[in-house]
Enzyme design. Structure first.
Site, PDB file in Angstrom:
ATOM      1  N   ARG A 227      -4.562   8.691   1.587  1.00 48.86           N
ATOM      2  CA  ARG A 227      -3.249   9.461   0.332  1.00 48.86           C
ATOM      3  C   ARG A 227      -4.363  10.331  -1.163  1.00 48.86           C
ATOM      4  NH1 ARG A 227      -0.760   3.655  -0.433  1.00 48.86           N
ATOM      5  NH2 ARG A 227      -2.985   2.927  -0.480  1.00 48.86           N
TER       6      ARG A 227
ATOM      7  N   CYS B  85      -3.532   6.614  -6.570  1.00 50.72           N
ATOM      8  CA  CYS B  85      -3.814   6.260  -7.638  1.00 50.72           C
ATOM      9  C   CYS B  85      -3.454   7.111  -8.956  1.00 50.72           C
ATOM     10  CB  CYS B  85      -3.670   5.080  -8.140  1.00 50.72           C
ATOM     11  SG  CYS B  85      -2.893   3.352  -6.944  1.00 50.72           S
TER      12      CYS B  85
ATOM     13  N   ALA C 215       3.228  -5.669   1.521  1.00 54.97           N
ATOM     14  CA  ALA C 215       1.400  -6.459   2.444  1.00 54.97           C
ATOM     15  C   ALA C 215       0.946  -4.846   2.293  1.00 54.97           C
ATOM     16  CB  ALA C 215       1.822  -6.899   4.010  1.00 54.97           C
TER      17      ALA C 215
ATOM     18  N   VAL D 268      -3.064  -3.248  -2.017  1.00 56.18           N
ATOM     19  CA  VAL D 268      -3.155  -3.825  -3.025  1.00 56.18           C
ATOM     20  C   VAL D 268      -2.134  -5.347  -2.864  1.00 56.18           C
ATOM     21  CG1 VAL D 268      -2.135  -5.111  -4.993  1.00 56.18           C
ATOM     22  CG2 VAL D 268      -2.578  -2.477  -5.105  1.00 56.18           C
TER      23      VAL D 268
ATOM     24  N   LEU E 244      -8.537  -3.318  -9.120  1.00 48.49           N
ATOM     25  CA  LEU E 244      -9.002  -2.303  -8.338  1.00 48.49           C
ATOM     26  C   LEU E 244      -9.095  -1.595  -7.424  1.00 48.49           C
ATOM     27  CD1 LEU E 244      -7.951  -2.427  -5.008  1.00 48.49           C
ATOM     28  CD2 LEU E 244      -7.296  -5.165  -5.354  1.00 48.49           C
TER      29      LEU E 244
ATOM     30  N   ARG F 195     -19.392  16.908  -3.023  1.00 49.60           N
ATOM     31  CA  ARG F 195     -19.661  15.511  -3.315  1.00 49.60           C
ATOM     32  C   ARG F 195     -21.828  15.914  -4.319  1.00 49.60           C
ATOM     33  NH1 ARG F 195     -15.604  12.564  -4.145  1.00 49.60           N
ATOM     34  NH2 ARG F 195     -14.214  12.690  -2.618  1.00 49.60           N
TER      35      ARG F 195
ATOM     36  N   THR G  41       5.229   2.480  -4.960  1.00 50.15           N
ATOM     37  CA  THR G  41       6.018   3.400  -5.814  1.00 50.15           C
ATOM     38  C   THR G  41       5.591   4.569  -6.698  1.00 50.15           C
ATOM     39  OG1 THR G  41       4.023   2.342  -7.587  1.00 50.15           O
ATOM     40  CG2 THR G  41       6.384   0.959  -8.108  1.00 50.15           C
TER      41      THR G  41
ATOM     42  N   VAL H 289       5.019  -3.534  -4.222  1.00 56.49           N
ATOM     43  CA  VAL H 289       5.532  -2.301  -3.087  1.00 56.49           C
ATOM     44  C   VAL H 289       4.943  -0.955  -3.708  1.00 56.49           C
ATOM     45  CG1 VAL H 289       7.564  -3.751  -2.443  1.00 56.49           C
ATOM     46  CG2 VAL H 289       7.623  -2.182  -4.341  1.00 56.49           C
TER      47      VAL H 289
HETATM   48  P1  NAD Z   1       0.753   0.222   0.167  1.00 54.00           P
HETATM   49  O1  NAD Z   1       2.239   1.839   0.603  1.00 54.00           O
HETATM   50  O2  NAD Z   1      -0.121  -0.068   0.902  1.00 54.00           O
HETATM   51  O3  NAD Z   1       1.896  -1.157   0.199  1.00 54.00           O
HETATM   52  C1  NAD Z   1       3.411  -1.471  -0.072  1.00 54.00           C
HETATM   53  C2  NAD Z   1       4.101  -2.231   1.370  1.00 54.00           C
HETATM   54  O4  NAD Z   1       5.170  -2.285   0.482  1.00 54.00           O
HETATM   55  C3  NAD Z   1       4.216  -1.517   2.354  1.00 54.00           C
HETATM   56  O5  NAD Z   1       3.989  -2.290   3.561  1.00 54.00           O
HETATM   57  C4  NAD Z   1       5.612  -1.675   2.196  1.00 54.00           C
HETATM   58  O6  NAD Z   1       5.580  -1.468   4.030  1.00 54.00           O
HETATM   59  C5  NAD Z   1       6.277  -2.124   1.338  1.00 54.00           C
HETATM   60  N1  NAD Z   1       7.645  -2.418   0.496  1.00 54.00           N
HETATM   61  C6  NAD Z   1       8.411  -1.687   0.820  1.00 54.00           C
HETATM   62  N2  NAD Z   1       9.395  -1.980   0.134  1.00 54.00           N
HETATM   63  C7  NAD Z   1       8.973  -3.586   0.468  1.00 54.00           C
HETATM   64  C8  NAD Z   1      10.284  -4.234   0.225  1.00 54.00           C
HETATM   65  N3  NAD Z   1      11.336  -4.123  -0.172  1.00 54.00           N
HETATM   66  N4  NAD Z   1       9.973  -5.113   0.705  1.00 54.00           N
HETATM   67  C9  NAD Z   1       8.971  -5.935   1.455  1.00 54.00           C
HETATM   68  N5  NAD Z   1       7.985  -5.166   1.755  1.00 54.00           N
HETATM   69  C10 NAD Z   1       8.622  -3.691   0.836  1.00 54.00           C
HETATM   70  O7  NAD Z   1       0.797   0.338  -1.811  1.00 54.00           O
HETATM   71  P2  NAD Z   1      -0.410  -0.215  -2.083  1.00 54.00           P
HETATM   72  O8  NAD Z   1      -1.487   0.950  -2.281  1.00 54.00           O
HETATM   73  O9  NAD Z   1      -0.807  -1.482  -2.042  1.00 54.00           O
HETATM   74  O10 NAD Z   1       0.396  -0.159  -3.631  1.00 54.00           O
HETATM   75  C11 NAD Z   1       1.314  -1.601  -4.160  1.00 54.00           C
HETATM   76  C12 NAD Z   1       1.376  -0.447  -6.091  1.00 54.00           C
HETATM   77  O11 NAD Z   1       0.489  -1.210  -6.268  1.00 54.00           O
HETATM   78  C13 NAD Z   1       1.571   0.953  -6.494  1.00 54.00           C
HETATM   79  O12 NAD Z   1       2.802   0.779  -6.952  1.00 54.00           O
HETATM   80  C14 NAD Z   1       0.708   0.872  -6.464  1.00 54.00           C
HETATM   81  O13 NAD Z   1       0.706   2.326  -7.355  1.00 54.00           O
HETATM   82  C15 NAD Z   1      -0.737  -0.108  -6.931  1.00 54.00           C
HETATM   83  N6  NAD Z   1      -1.630   0.210  -7.618  1.00 54.00           N
HETATM   84  C16 NAD Z   1      -2.029   0.554  -5.987  1.00 54.00           C
HETATM   85  C17 NAD Z   1      -4.004   0.364  -5.850  1.00 54.00           C
HETATM   86  C18 NAD Z   1      -4.236   0.815  -4.565  1.00 54.00           C
HETATM   87  O14 NAD Z   1      -5.553   1.648  -4.951  1.00 54.00           O
HETATM   88  N7  NAD Z   1      -4.210   1.302  -4.034  1.00 54.00           N
HETATM   89  C19 NAD Z   1      -4.552  -0.128  -6.737  1.00 54.00           C
HETATM   90  C20 NAD Z   1      -4.155  -0.397  -8.094  1.00 54.00           C
HETATM   91  C21 NAD Z   1      -2.266  -0.562  -7.907  1.00 54.00           C
HETATM   92  C1  UDX Z   2      -8.208   3.557  -9.260  1.00 56.26           C
HETATM   93  C2  UDX Z   2      -8.835   3.202 -10.510  1.00 56.26           C
HETATM   94  O1  UDX Z   2     -10.283   3.078 -10.315  1.00 56.26           O
HETATM   95  C3  UDX Z   2      -8.570   1.290 -10.271  1.00 56.26           C
HETATM   96  O2  UDX Z   2      -8.829   0.522 -10.874  1.00 56.26           O
HETATM   97  C4  UDX Z   2      -7.249   1.390 -10.103  1.00 56.26           C
HETATM   98  O3  UDX Z   2      -6.715   0.650  -9.695  1.00 56.26           O
HETATM   99  C5  UDX Z   2      -6.012   2.767  -8.701  1.00 56.26           C
HETATM  100  O4  UDX Z   2      -7.046   4.161  -8.744  1.00 56.26           O
HETATM  101  P1  UDX Z   2      -9.333   4.267  -6.357  1.00 56.26           P
HETATM  102  O5  UDX Z   2      -8.023   5.965  -6.276  1.00 56.26           O
HETATM  103  O6  UDX Z   2      -8.920   3.535  -5.069  1.00 56.26           O
HETATM  104  O7  UDX Z   2      -9.278   3.703  -7.904  1.00 56.26           O
HETATM  105  O8  UDX Z   2     -10.701   4.953  -6.450  1.00 56.26           O
HETATM  106  P2  UDX Z   2     -11.481   5.550  -7.936  1.00 56.26           P
HETATM  107  O9  UDX Z   2     -13.067   5.224  -7.090  1.00 56.26           O
HETATM  108  O10 UDX Z   2     -10.810   5.241  -8.776  1.00 56.26           O
HETATM  109  O11 UDX Z   2     -11.607   6.605  -6.951  1.00 56.26           O
HETATM  110  C6  UDX Z   2     -10.250   7.385  -7.401  1.00 56.26           C
HETATM  111  C7  UDX Z   2     -10.909   9.682  -7.439  1.00 56.26           C
HETATM  112  O12 UDX Z   2     -12.155  10.343  -8.156  1.00 56.26           O
HETATM  113  C8  UDX Z   2     -12.210   9.621  -5.369  1.00 56.26           C
HETATM  114  O13 UDX Z   2     -11.442  10.546  -5.289  1.00 56.26           O
HETATM  115  C9  UDX Z   2     -13.403   9.248  -5.961  1.00 56.26           C
HETATM  116  O14 UDX Z   2     -13.538  10.564  -4.616  1.00 56.26           O
HETATM  117  C10 UDX Z   2     -12.851  10.100  -7.673  1.00 56.26           C
HETATM  118  N1  UDX Z   2     -14.231  10.487  -8.781  1.00 56.26           N
HETATM  119  C11 UDX Z   2     -14.677   8.982  -9.167  1.00 56.26           C
HETATM  120  C12 UDX Z   2     -15.118  11.164  -8.632  1.00 56.26           C
HETATM  121  O15 UDX Z   2     -14.935  12.128  -8.537  1.00 56.26           O
HETATM  122  N2  UDX Z   2     -15.651  11.388  -9.681  1.00 56.26           N
HETATM  123  C13 UDX Z   2     -16.606  10.055 -10.553  1.00 56.26           C
HETATM  124  O16 UDX Z   2     -17.077  10.148 -10.646  1.00 56.26           O
HETATM  125  C14 UDX Z   2     -15.410   8.468  -9.717  1.00 56.26           C
END
Ligand code: NAD
Ligand code: UDX
Length: 469
Positions: free
Chosen positions: A344, A274, A12, A15, A161, A440, A91, A89
Site C-alpha cells: 500500500r 498509514c 482481521a 492490525v 505497531l 534505499r 479507514t 476496520v
Molecule cells: P486492513 O485493510 O488490513 O484490514 C481491515 C479489515 O477490516 C479487512 O479485512 C476488512 O475486510 C475488514 N472490514 C471492513 N469493514 C468491516 C465490517 N464492517 N465488518 C467486519 N469486517 C470489516 O487494514 P489495517 O491495515 O489492519 O488497518 C486497520 C486500521 O488500523 C486503519 O484505521 C489503519 O489506519 C489503522 N492502523 C494500521 C496500521 C498498519 O500498520 N497497517 C498501524 C496502525 C494503525
Molecule cells: C507506521 C508507524 O511507524 C507506526 O507507528 C504506525 O502504527 C503505522 O505507520 P509502518 O507504515 O508500518 O508504520 O512502517 P514505518 O516503519 O513507519 O515506515 C513507513 C515508511 O517510511 C516506509 O516506507 C519506510 O521505508 C519509510 N522510512 C521509514 C524511511 O524512508 N526512512 C526512515 O528512516 C524510516
C-alpha cells in the site's frame, strides 16, 4: 470489577490479526474472537498460510488458534458474546465526495458501529483501534445511544505497531494509549481495558487520556514520524547539490540526544497505508477548523515525499542518457518496506508507473509480494488491463533473473537479501554501461563502483564516471 472479559475484534487485517494474536497469547484466560466480512480472509487466517506476512506471527497464531483465539465470519455472534469489542476496520482516504483525497473514509467504521448497535444486547465497551479523525468516538457514541445502547462506552486505543516489526512492537510497546470519556462509566471502561494490557505491559507505559487527546495523538505521532523522513529527504537533495553525504549528516545530527537517530534514513520516499493517509486526514481536520496555515505546514510533509519520488525517477531517466524507452530496468523490491508483503502506497508503484510512461521495460523482483498484488497495484495506478501492462512489465523470481540484459538496477525496497547478492555476476549479464540507482542506500557503493557500475545513491555525492547521473 471481576466480570469476565471476552473480546471480539471486528476487522482481521494487518492490525486486527497481530494485535489480537498477541492479546490471546498473553491472556490465556480471555477468549479472543476475530470477525471479518471477508470470508476469504477468515479462511486464510484459519489455514496454514496466513493472509499477511509478519515475522513471528505464524508461531503465535499456531500456538493460540483454537485455544483462545478464533477467526470467524460470524460477525453478529462475535459481537453478542463479547464484553469488549475492538474495531480495527480499514479507514482509507476518501476517493469521492466532500474531502476526497484528504478526509478519512469512515464508511466501514460506521457500518461496524451500526452492526454493534443492531445486535449487541448487553452493555459493551467499544474500542476504536482503527486510526480515525478526532470526534469519531463521539459520533459512534451517538449512533449507539440513538439505538438505545446508552450504557455502552466508547474508548480510543490507537495502535502504534509498524509492519515488519509488529510482533515485537506489540510485545514491547513504547506505550499503550487509552482515551475515554470523563465520566465514571468512562473511567471504569478505561480500567477494564487497561487490565487486558496489564498482563504484559508495565503500568507506567499505559497512558490514560481524554478521548480527543488519544485520537489526535495517533495522527500527530504518524505526522511527526513522516515529517522526519521528509526532512531528511529534503536534506538529501541539498547533499546531492553540495557534495555532502546524507548518511553522515543524519549520523551527526541524530547523535544529538534531543533529535535521536531513528527515522532519519533517506529514501526514495515513505510508503505504507498509514503515513500519507493520516497526515492528509490531519490536514483535512485543520482545514475544516479554519487552520489553513497549520494544514499547509503538515501538507508539505506529503508534498515533499511526492517530490522525492519524482526526483528519484528523474535521476534514473537523466542518468540513462535522457531516455529509457525500450530499456530493461530491474526494479528490486515492490513492498513499501522490508519484511512485509504489503504494497500500500509503496514508492515502487509510482516509480514503476513513471517508468512505464517513459516506455521502459520493467523487470520486477520482490521476495514476498504476491504477483497478483503487483498486477492489481499497477492496474489501479495506470488504469490499464493486466494484458496491456504485461507489454512493459515482467515479474521475475530473483535479482539475477530481473537483472538479465537490464540497463539499470533500481532498488526500491531495503530487503536484506539484496545486500548479499553477487553483484559481479549480476554485472556480467547486464547491458553496459550498467547503472545502479539505490533508492534505499543499502548497497556498498564503493564496491559496486569498482565492479564497474555507474552508481546513484540518495543524498550522496554524484558518480562522475560518466557524468550523467
Ligand atoms: P486492513 O485493510 O488490513 O484490514 C481491515 C479489515 O477490516 C479487512 O479485512 C476488512 O475486510 C475488514 N472490514 C471492513 N469493514 C468491516 C465490517 N464492517 N465488518 C467486519 N469486517 C470489516 O487494514 P489495517 O491495515 O489492519 O488497518 C486497520 C486500521 O488500523 C486503519 O484505521 C489503519 O489506519 C489503522 N492502523 C494500521 C496500521 C498498519 O500498520 N497497517 C498501524 C496502525 C494503525
Ligand atoms: C507506521 C508507524 O511507524 C507506526 O507507528 C504506525 O502504527 C503505522 O505507520 P509502518 O507504515 O508500518 O508504520 O512502517 P514505518 O516503519 O513507519 O515506515 C513507513 C515508511 O517510511 C516506509 O516506507 C519506510 O521505508 C519509510 N522510512 C521509514 C524511511 O524512508 N526512512 C526512515 O528512516 C524510516
Amino acid at each position: 470489577n471481576g466480570e469476565e472479559i471476552k473480546i471480539c475484534c471486528i476487522g482481521a487485517g494487518y492490525v486486527g490479526g497481530p494485535t489480537m494474536a498477541k492479546i490471546a497469547e498473553k491472556c490465556p484466560e480471555i477468549v479472543v474472537t476475530i470477525v471479518d466480512i471477508s470470508a476469504a480472509r477468515i479462511e486464510q487466517w484459519n489455514s496454514d498460510v496466513l493472509p499477511i506476512y509478519e515475522p513471528g506471527l505464524d508461531d503465535v497464531v499456531k500456538k493460540c488458534r483454537g485455544r483462545n483465539l478464533f477467526f470467524t465470519e460470524e460477525v453478529d455472534k462475535g459481537i453478542r458474546e463479547a464484553t469488549i469489542i475492538f474495531v480495527a476496520v480499514n479507514t482509507p482516504t476518501k476517493k469521492i465526495g466532500i474531502g476526497a483525497g484528504r478526509a478519512a473514509d469512515l464508511t466501514y467504521w460506521e457500518l461496524a458501529a451500526r452492526r454493534i448497535a443492531a445486535v449487541a444486547d448487553t452493555p459493551k465497551i467499544v474500542v476504536e483501534k482503527s486510526t480515525v479523525p478526532i470526534k469519531t468516538a463521539e459520533a459512534i457514541s451517538s449512533v449507539l445511544h440513538a439505538a438505545g445502547r446508552t450504557s455502552f462506552s466508547v474508548l480510543s486505543n490507537p495502535e502504534f505497531l509498524a509492519e515488519g516489526t509488529a510482533m515485537d512492537d506489540l510485545e514491547h510497546p513504547d506505550r499503550v494509549l487509552i482515551g475515554g470519556p470523563l465520566t465514571e462509566a468512562g473511567a471504569t471502561a478505561i480500567e477494564r481495558l487497561s487490565q487486558v494490557y496489564a498482563h504484559w505491559v508495565p503500568q507506567e507505559r499505559i497512558i490514560k487520556t481524554n478521548v480527543w487527546s488519544s485520537e489526535l495523538s495517533k495522527l500527530v505521532a504518524n505526522s511527526f514520524l513522516a515529517q522526519r523522513v521528509s526532512s531528511i529527504n529534503a536534506v538529501s537533495a541539498i547533499c546531492e547539490a553540495s557534495g555532502a553525504d546524507v548518511d553522515e549528516v543524519a549520523r551527526a545530527v541524530g547523535m544529538d540526544t534531543r533529535i535521536g537517530h531513528k527515522f532519519l534514513k533517506a529514501s526514495v520516499g515513505f510508503g505504507g497505508s498509514c503515513f500519507q493517509k493520516d497526515i492528509l486526514n490531519l490536514v483535512y481536520l485543520c482545514q475544516s477548523m479554519g487552520l489553513s496555515e497549520v494544514a499547509e505546514y503538515f501538507h508539505w510533509v506529503v508534498k515533499m515525499n511526492d517530490l522525492q519520488k519524482e526526483r528519484f525517477v528523474s535521476r534514473i531517466i537523466h542518468g540513462l542518457f535522457n531516455t529509457v524507452t525500450g530499456k530493461r530496468i530491474a526494479l528490486l523490491g515492490f513492498a513499501f518496506k522490508k519484511d512485509t508483503g504489503d504494497t500500500r502506497e509503496s514508492a515502487a508503484i509510482e516509480v514503476c508507473q513513471r517508468l512505464m510512461q517513459e516506455r521502459a521495460e520493467i523487470a520486477i523482483y520482490d521476495p514476498k509480494v504476491e504477483h497478483e498484488q503487483i498486477w492489481y497495484d499497477l492496474s489501479e495506478v495506470t488504469g490499464l488491463e493486466q494484458s496491456q501492462i504485461e507489454k512493459y512489465v515482467k515479474i521475475e523470481g530473483s535479482v539475477q533473473a530481473a537483472a538479465k540484459d537490464a540497463h539499470a538496477l533500481v532498488v526500491t525496497t531495503e530487503w536484506d537479501e539484496f545486500k548479499t547478492v553477487d553483484y559481479r555476476k549480476v554485472y556480467q549479464q547486464m547491458s553496459k554501461p550498467a547503472f545502479l540507482f539505490d533508492g534505499r542506500n543499502i548497497l556498498d557503493r564503493e564496491e559496486l563502483h569498482s565492479i564497474g557500475f555507474v552508481t546513484y545513491s540518495i543524498g550522496k555525492p554524484l558518480d562522475t564516471k560518466l557524468n550523467t547521473v
